[in-house]
Write an enzyme that holds these catalytic residues in place. Structure first.
Site, PDB file in Angstrom:
ATOM      1  N   HIS A 114       0.931  -1.161   0.031  1.00 32.18           N
ATOM      2  CA  HIS A 114      -0.017  -0.088  -0.085  1.00 32.18           C
ATOM      3  C   HIS A 114       0.817   1.242  -0.008  1.00 32.18           C
ATOM      4  O   HIS A 114       2.160   1.066   0.666  1.00 32.18           O
ATOM      5  CB  HIS A 114      -0.679  -0.001   1.307  1.00 32.18           C
ATOM      6  CG  HIS A 114      -1.807   0.899   1.360  1.00 32.18           C
ATOM      7  ND1 HIS A 114      -1.602   2.210   1.710  1.00 32.18           N
ATOM      8  CD2 HIS A 114      -3.363   0.739   1.401  1.00 32.18           C
ATOM      9  CE1 HIS A 114      -2.812   2.823   1.775  1.00 32.18           C
ATOM     10  NE2 HIS A 114      -3.692   1.967   1.578  1.00 32.18           N
ATOM     11  N   ASP A 131       2.792  -4.564   8.136  1.00 28.49           N
ATOM     12  CA  ASP A 131       1.461  -3.875   8.075  1.00 28.49           C
ATOM     13  C   ASP A 131       0.410  -4.825   8.243  1.00 28.49           C
ATOM     14  O   ASP A 131       0.049  -5.544   7.222  1.00 28.49           O
ATOM     15  CB  ASP A 131       1.733  -3.110   6.573  1.00 28.49           C
ATOM     16  CG  ASP A 131       0.410  -2.665   6.089  1.00 28.49           C
ATOM     17  OD1 ASP A 131      -0.730  -2.623   6.707  1.00 28.49           O
ATOM     18  OD2 ASP A 131       0.276  -1.932   5.058  1.00 28.49           O
ATOM     19  N   LYS A 183     -10.473  -0.514  10.505  1.00 26.73           N
ATOM     20  CA  LYS A 183     -10.884  -1.731   9.446  1.00 26.73           C
ATOM     21  C   LYS A 183     -11.509  -2.687  10.255  1.00 26.73           C
ATOM     22  O   LYS A 183     -11.538  -3.990   9.614  1.00 26.73           O
ATOM     23  CB  LYS A 183      -9.528  -2.134   8.591  1.00 26.73           C
ATOM     24  CG  LYS A 183      -9.313  -0.745   7.768  1.00 26.73           C
ATOM     25  CD  LYS A 183      -8.284  -1.135   7.006  1.00 26.73           C
ATOM     26  CE  LYS A 183      -7.392   0.031   6.317  1.00 26.73           C
ATOM     27  NZ  LYS A 183      -8.144   0.713   5.162  1.00 26.73           N
TER      28      LYS A 183
END
Ligand SMILES: Cc1ncc(COP(=O)(O)O)c(C=O)c1O
Length: 402
Positions: free
Chosen positions: A118, A194, A220
Site C-alpha cells: 500500500h 503492515d 478496519k
C-alpha cells in the site's frame, strides 16, 4: 458458525427505519461500527469529556482509567508482553511513519519491501531514500501473487529492516509472516508488519510471530475512524527517538533541556482521541466474542461463491491466487478495457451495493502490470449470502449495459 442475523442487529447502519440497508462490500477500506463502539464514544463525549493523564479530578481519572483499559484490551488482543508496547495512533499509516522517522537509519541502510505494498508502506520509504539515501529493495511476488520465500532468502543479506504487508489489500493474500520473520532474524534484520488487513480477520499473536513492529488501523476492525495502533517490542521502542514530541511526551523540561517519558507516552504527543481509543477498546471486546475460525469460514464461503460465479463470466480476471482460500475476504477483479469506476458507480446506483474501485492505493503494482483499475469486493462478518447473491445478480445486469 456465525449468527449473521444477530450480528447485523448490532449495526445501526444496517437497520435504519425507512432506509434499505446497503449491501456493504467495502470493509477492507472501512468496516462498519457496532453500536457498542458508538455508544462508548458517545458516553465519553456526553459524560466525561476530559483529558487523560493530566488533570487530577474525577472526570480526568475516569478518562485515564478508560484509556488504560483500552490499552490492556489491545495488549491481550495481540498478545503483547506489556501494555507499554501499545502506542495509539490515528491509523496504520501513522504507525509506519513513526517507524520510518524514529529508527536510526543511515545512508546506505537497506529496507526491503514487497511489490504489493500500500502507498502507506511504500511512499514513506521512498521519501526516506530521497532524504538520507537509504536503499529500498523490492521483492516481487510470484505471478499468482503468492510470496516467494526462496527469493526472499536470497535478498535478505545486509537488510536492516523488512517492512512488509501481512494481508494484501490488493488480493487478500496473506504473506507467510512467521517464515519471513524467522529468515529475517537469522540474517540480523528487523521486521515490521503492515497488519491493516490481517488484524480484522485473523488471530495476531505478536509473541508467537516474534515480530518486531506491527501497525494497524482501528477503523478496519470495527473501531472508530481515525484510530490505530503501533506495536513494538519494548526494548526496541525504548531505543527509538520519537518524531512527534511536545506535551505529554516529557517528564519535565527547562528552557534548554528535557527528559522524555518512557514508552508508550514518549510516542503519544499532545491530547489524544480519547473517545476513539475507548471505542477501539470496545471494538476489541466485540471482536473477541467470536472464534477466528468462524469468521474465516464465513468469509470463505461467501468468497468461494463469488469467485465461482465470477469465473463463469468471460473476460473477468481475478487479481491474486485463484483459490479463494488464499484470498481471505477479498475478491478484486477487472475487465480489460473497462473502467471499473463506472461499473462500481452503477452497482451503487442501481442496487445500493458498495464496492471499491480504482487502484486501491497500490498504484505501483497497477502501473507495473499495465492494468488500468479494478473493482474490489471485501467481506466481513456482517455480510450474508444474500449480499453475495445480490452482488452477482446485479453484476450480471450491469455487465449487459457495458
Ligand atoms: C494493506 C494496507 N496498508 C495500509 C493501509 C493504510 O491504512 P490507513 O489509511 O488506515 O492508515 C491500508 C488501507 O487500506 C491497507 O489496506
Amino acid at each position: 458458525m456465525l449468527n449473521t442475523e444477530k450480528i447485523r442487529a448490532d449495526f445501526n447502519v444496517l437497520n435504519q427505519k425507512g432506509v434499505s440497508a446497503p449491501v456493504y462490500l467495502d470493509s477492507a477500506c472501512m468496516s462498519l461500527k457496532p453500536n457498542n463502539v458508538i455508544k462508548a464514544m458517545n458516553d465519553y463525549y456526553f459524560n466525561f469529556p476530559a483529558c487523560a493523564g493530566r488533570s487530577s479530578h474525577k472526570l480526568g481519572d475516569k478518562v485515564t482509567n478508560k484509556v488504560k483499559e483500552a490499552r490492556e484490551l489491545v495488549q491481550k488482543f495481540i498478545n503483547a508482553k506489556s501494555e507499554n508496547e501499545i502506542i495509539f495512533t490515528r491509523n496504520t499509516t501513522e504507525g509506519l511513519n513513526l517507524l520510518v522517522n524514529s529508527l536510526d537509519f543511515k545512508k546506505g541502510d537497506i529496507v526491503l519491501i514487497s511489490d504489493k505494498e500500500h502507498n502507506s508502506n511504500l511512499v514513506p520509504w521512498l521519501v526516506l531514500r530521497d532524504k538520507i539515501g537509504v536503499e529500498v529493495k523490492i521483492i516481487s511476488a510470484n505471478e499468482d501473487g503468492t510470496f516467494n520465500l526462496e527469493n526472499f532468502s536470497k535478498l535478505i543479506s545486509g537488510v536492516k529492516l523488512v517492512s512488509i504487508v501481512h494481508t494484501s489489500n490488493l488480493d487478500g493474500y496473506t504473506n507467510p509472516a512467521k517464515e519471513i520473520i524467522e529468515i529475517a532474524h537469522k540474517n540480523g534484520a528487523l521486521v515490521c508488519l503492515d497488519a491493516a488487513q490481517s488484524i480484522p480477520h485473523r488471530k495476531i499473536d505478536v509473541q508467537d510471530l516474534d515480530v518486531d513492529f506491527l501497525s494497524f488501523s482501528g477503523h478496519k476492525m470495527l473501531g472508530p475512524t481515525g484510530t490505530g495502533v503501533f506495536y513494538g517490542k519494548k526494548e526496541l521502542l525504548e531505543k527509538l527517538a520519537p518524531f512527534l514530541v511536545g506535551g505529554d511526551t516529557v517528564e519535565f523540561s527547562t528552557y534548554d533541556s528535557y527528559k522524555m517519558l518512557p514508552v508508550p507516552e514518549k510516542f503519544e504527543a499532545g491530547l489524544q482521541d480519547y473517545a476513539g481509543i475507548i471505542g477501539l477498546g470496545e471494538a476489541v471486546k466485540y471482536l473477541s466474542q467470536f472464534d477466528w475460525s468462524d469468521i474465516r469460514e464465513h468469509e470463505l464461503k461467501l468468497n468461494a461463491y463469488i469467485t465461482t460465479e465470477l469465473k463463469k463470466i468471460k473476460n473477468i480476471k481475478i487479481i491474486g491466487p485463484e483459490d479463494p482460500k488464499l484470498r481471505s475476504g477479498i475478491v478484486n477483479f477487472y475487465i480489460d478495457g473497462t473502467d471499473m469506476h463506472k461499473f462500481a458507480i452503477m452497482l451503487d446506483e442501481v442496487a445500493n451495493i458498495s464496492i471499491r474501485s480504482g487502484q486501491h492505493c497500490v498504484h505501483s503494482w497497477f502501473k507495473g502490470k499495465g492494468i488500468h483499475n479494478s473493482a474490489r469486493v471485501s467481506l466481513y462478518l456482517y455480510n450474508t449470502m444474500a449480499d453475495a447473491e445480490a452482488f452477482i445478480n446485479n453484476l450480471n445486469k450491469v455487465l449487459k449495459v457495458f
